[in-house]
Motif scaffolding. Sequence first.
Motif, short mmCIF file in Angstrom:
data_model
loop_
_atom_site.label_atom_id
_atom_site.label_comp_id
_atom_site.label_asym_id
_atom_site.label_seq_id
_atom_site.Cartn_x
_atom_site.Cartn_y
_atom_site.Cartn_z
N ILE A 28 23.88 36.54 53.52
CA ILE A 28 24.53 37.68 52.87
C ILE A 28 25.36 37.16 51.70
CG2 ILE A 28 26.03 39.68 53.15
CD1 ILE A 28 25.51 39.38 56.21
N LEU A 29 24.89 37.45 50.49
CA LEU A 29 25.63 37.05 49.30
C LEU A 29 26.81 37.99 49.13
CD1 LEU A 29 22.66 36.48 46.82
CD2 LEU A 29 23.96 34.75 48.06
N ARG A 30 28.00 37.43 48.95
CA ARG A 30 29.23 38.22 48.83
C ARG A 30 29.77 38.13 47.40
NH1 ARG A 30 29.35 41.41 53.36
NH2 ARG A 30 29.21 40.14 55.23
N THR A 31 30.21 39.26 46.88
CA THR A 31 30.73 39.30 45.52
C THR A 31 32.22 38.99 45.48
OG1 THR A 31 31.31 41.64 45.60
CG2 THR A 31 29.07 41.11 44.88
N ASN A 32 32.70 38.72 44.28
CA ASN A 32 34.14 38.59 44.10
C ASN A 32 34.74 40.00 44.09
OD1 ASN A 32 33.54 39.64 41.55
ND2 ASN A 32 34.00 37.76 40.46
N ASP A 33 36.06 40.10 44.00
CA ASP A 33 36.73 41.41 44.06
C ASP A 33 36.34 42.34 42.91
OD1 ASP A 33 38.00 40.72 46.40
OD2 ASP A 33 39.82 40.02 45.39
N ARG A 34 36.01 41.78 41.76
CA ARG A 34 35.62 42.60 40.60
C ARG A 34 34.13 42.92 40.60
NH1 ARG A 34 38.16 38.49 36.56
NH2 ARG A 34 36.71 37.40 37.87
N ARG A 35 33.39 42.34 41.56
CA ARG A 35 31.94 42.53 41.68
C ARG A 35 31.18 42.07 40.43
NH1 ARG A 35 30.14 46.45 45.85
NH2 ARG A 35 31.91 46.65 47.21
N THR A 36 31.64 40.97 39.86
CA THR A 36 30.99 40.44 38.66
C THR A 36 30.16 39.19 38.94
OG1 THR A 36 32.99 39.18 38.13
CG2 THR A 36 32.74 41.35 37.09
N ASP A 39 30.29 34.86 44.86
CA ASP A 39 31.18 33.70 45.01
C ASP A 39 31.00 32.94 46.31
OD1 ASP A 39 32.21 34.24 42.54
OD2 ASP A 39 34.15 34.94 43.25
N TYR A 40 30.49 33.61 47.35
CA TYR A 40 30.28 32.92 48.63
C TYR A 40 29.21 33.66 49.42
CZ TYR A 40 33.30 36.51 50.75
OH TYR A 40 33.85 37.69 51.17
N PHE A 41 28.81 33.07 50.55
CA PHE A 41 27.82 33.73 51.39
C PHE A 41 28.13 33.52 52.86
CE2 PHE A 41 26.00 29.55 50.59
CZ PHE A 41 25.46 29.17 51.82
N ASP A 42 27.58 34.43 53.68
CA ASP A 42 27.69 34.36 55.13
C ASP A 42 26.28 34.22 55.70
OD1 ASP A 42 30.39 35.01 54.76
OD2 ASP A 42 30.05 37.13 55.19
N ALA A 53 28.26 31.84 60.32
CA ALA A 53 28.96 31.04 59.30
C ALA A 53 29.47 32.01 58.24
CB ALA A 53 28.04 30.01 58.68
N SER A 54 30.69 31.79 57.79
CA SER A 54 31.29 32.76 56.88
C SER A 54 32.07 32.05 55.77
CB SER A 54 32.23 33.67 57.66
OG SER A 54 32.79 34.64 56.82
N GLY A 55 32.06 32.66 54.61
CA GLY A 55 32.88 32.16 53.50
C GLY A 55 32.40 30.86 52.90
N ILE A 56 31.10 30.61 52.92
CA ILE A 56 30.56 29.38 52.34
C ILE A 56 30.55 29.56 50.82
CG2 ILE A 56 28.58 27.82 52.23
CD1 ILE A 56 27.82 29.08 55.04
N GLU A 57 31.31 28.72 50.14
CA GLU A 57 31.48 28.86 48.69
C GLU A 57 30.20 28.52 47.94
OE1 GLU A 57 34.28 27.09 45.09
OE2 GLU A 57 34.57 26.39 47.13
N ILE A 58 29.91 29.31 46.92
CA ILE A 58 28.78 29.05 46.03
C ILE A 58 29.33 28.27 44.85
CG2 ILE A 58 27.04 30.05 44.51
CD1 ILE A 58 27.01 32.47 46.46
N LYS A 59 28.88 27.03 44.71
CA LYS A 59 29.34 26.19 43.60
C LYS A 59 28.71 26.68 42.31
CE LYS A 59 31.58 23.19 46.13
NZ LYS A 59 32.98 22.95 46.03
#
Length: 67
Positions: A28-36, A39-42, A53-59
């Motif tokens: 599950i790709l997760r957006t930043n707060d502005r949805r632009t 930034d991370y995935f679960d 697994a949660s909050g894995i940062e996308i470099k």
Amino acid sequence: MLEDKHCQVILKNEDDTVNNILMNYDIILRTNDRRTSYDYFDIYDYKNHNIVASGIEIKKKVRNKWK
């Protein structure tokens, strides 16, 4: 504007044994707060109905450097 996105992985060069295991999970790709940007995935386990697994940062690559 981006929204969270559910994705499944199928490996082209693997047999059904491996791919059947992977089909039990969603990335599950997760957006930043502005949805632009994403930034991370679960990783979600369908069989057990929970996030494994949660909050894995996308470099991100910035000017030939990974951030």
